[in-house]
Design an enzyme around this catalytic site. Structure first.
Site, PDB file in Angstrom:
ATOM      1  N   HIS A  67      -6.455 146.923  69.880  1.00 27.24           N
ATOM      2  CA  HIS A  67      -6.601 146.042  71.042  1.00 27.24           C
ATOM      3  C   HIS A  67      -6.323 146.823  72.335  1.00 27.24           C
ATOM      4  O   HIS A  67      -7.105 146.755  73.291  1.00 27.24           O
ATOM      5  CB  HIS A  67      -5.633 144.858  70.917  1.00 27.24           C
ATOM      6  CG  HIS A  67      -5.669 143.920  72.067  1.00 27.24           C
ATOM      7  ND1 HIS A  67      -6.412 142.762  72.043  1.00 27.24           N
ATOM      8  CD2 HIS A  67      -5.070 143.959  73.280  1.00 27.24           C
ATOM      9  CE1 HIS A  67      -6.266 142.141  73.198  1.00 27.24           C
ATOM     10  NE2 HIS A  67      -5.446 142.842  73.962  1.00 27.24           N
ATOM     11  N   GLU A  68      -5.224 147.571  72.352  1.00 30.68           N
ATOM     12  CA  GLU A  68      -4.864 148.327  73.559  1.00 30.68           C
ATOM     13  C   GLU A  68      -5.842 149.469  73.809  1.00 30.68           C
ATOM     14  O   GLU A  68      -6.133 149.797  74.966  1.00 30.68           O
ATOM     15  CB  GLU A  68      -3.425 148.846  73.460  1.00 30.68           C
ATOM     16  CG  GLU A  68      -2.372 147.764  73.322  1.00 30.68           C
ATOM     17  CD  GLU A  68      -2.469 146.646  74.349  1.00 30.68           C
ATOM     18  OE1 GLU A  68      -2.846 146.911  75.501  1.00 30.68           O
ATOM     19  OE2 GLU A  68      -2.178 145.491  73.987  1.00 30.68           O
ATOM     20  N   HIS A  71      -8.790 148.206  75.771  1.00 29.96           N
ATOM     21  CA  HIS A  71      -8.498 148.228  77.218  1.00 29.96           C
ATOM     22  C   HIS A  71      -8.636 149.655  77.759  1.00 29.96           C
ATOM     23  O   HIS A  71      -9.266 149.888  78.795  1.00 29.96           O
ATOM     24  CB  HIS A  71      -7.061 147.754  77.491  1.00 29.96           C
ATOM     25  CG  HIS A  71      -6.817 146.302  77.298  1.00 29.96           C
ATOM     26  ND1 HIS A  71      -7.432 145.326  78.055  1.00 29.96           N
ATOM     27  CD2 HIS A  71      -5.990 145.650  76.444  1.00 29.96           C
ATOM     28  CE1 HIS A  71      -6.993 144.139  77.668  1.00 29.96           C
ATOM     29  NE2 HIS A  71      -6.130 144.303  76.685  1.00 29.96           N
TER      30      HIS A  71
END
Length: 156
Positions: A67-68, A71
């Site tokens: 998820h990170e 980003h």
């Protein structure tokens, strides 16, 4: 798990899933409370909550890292890296990264509040307050009489 092992894992996931190198820092931050991790826009570092690994294990940790990294890579490429952006949602689906992490803090129900009761010495009017009053500073609004502390209740 140490910060060095986390960094190695982030580099490995970045290469395997995204096919791109991770060239910044990744480390645990135990001050994080409600979130699994965060991507720092200015430094491009990734912080991960150590509770993710302790409570849920390696699979959840890899999910937070993916998820990170979504980003991270989108921000580096100048694309939409925020949760509401189509690029971000598309990359989440493509990499099978979770949109949210599992619950890290236990919910204990409603917060217990206190209820203070005061009474006017002159007219006997009752005042219920959530916050304790300084009876030397405040007076009755009806007759300007002195206020007396009556009771304290714990409410749910």
């Amino acid at each position: 798990m140490s910060d060095e092992k986390l960094y190695e894992l982030v580099c490995h996931v970045s290469n395997e899933i995204f096919g791109k190198d991770f060239q910044h820092k990744a480390y645990f931050n135990k001050r994080l409370r409600t979130t699994g991790g965060r991507y720092m826009l200015r430094t491009h570092h990734i912080e991960v909550n150590p509770l993710v690994f302790e409570k849920y294990g390696m699979d959840e940790l890899v999910g937070v890292i993916k998820h990170e990294l979504c980003h991270y890579h989108l921000h580096i490429e100048g694309k939409g890296y925020q949760h509401r952006d189509a690029d971000f949602r598309e990359l989440l689906k493509k990499t099978n990264a979770p949109r949210f992490c599992s619950t890290l803090m236990e919910r204990t129900g409603r917060k217990i509040t206190k209820k203070y009761t005061y009474k006017c010495a002159k007219c006997s009017l009752l005042y219920n307050r959530k916050i304790q009053l300084n009876t030397k500073k405040y007076r009755c609004g009806k007759c300007y009489g002195a206020l007396l502390f009556v009771s304290l209740e714990n409410m749910k």
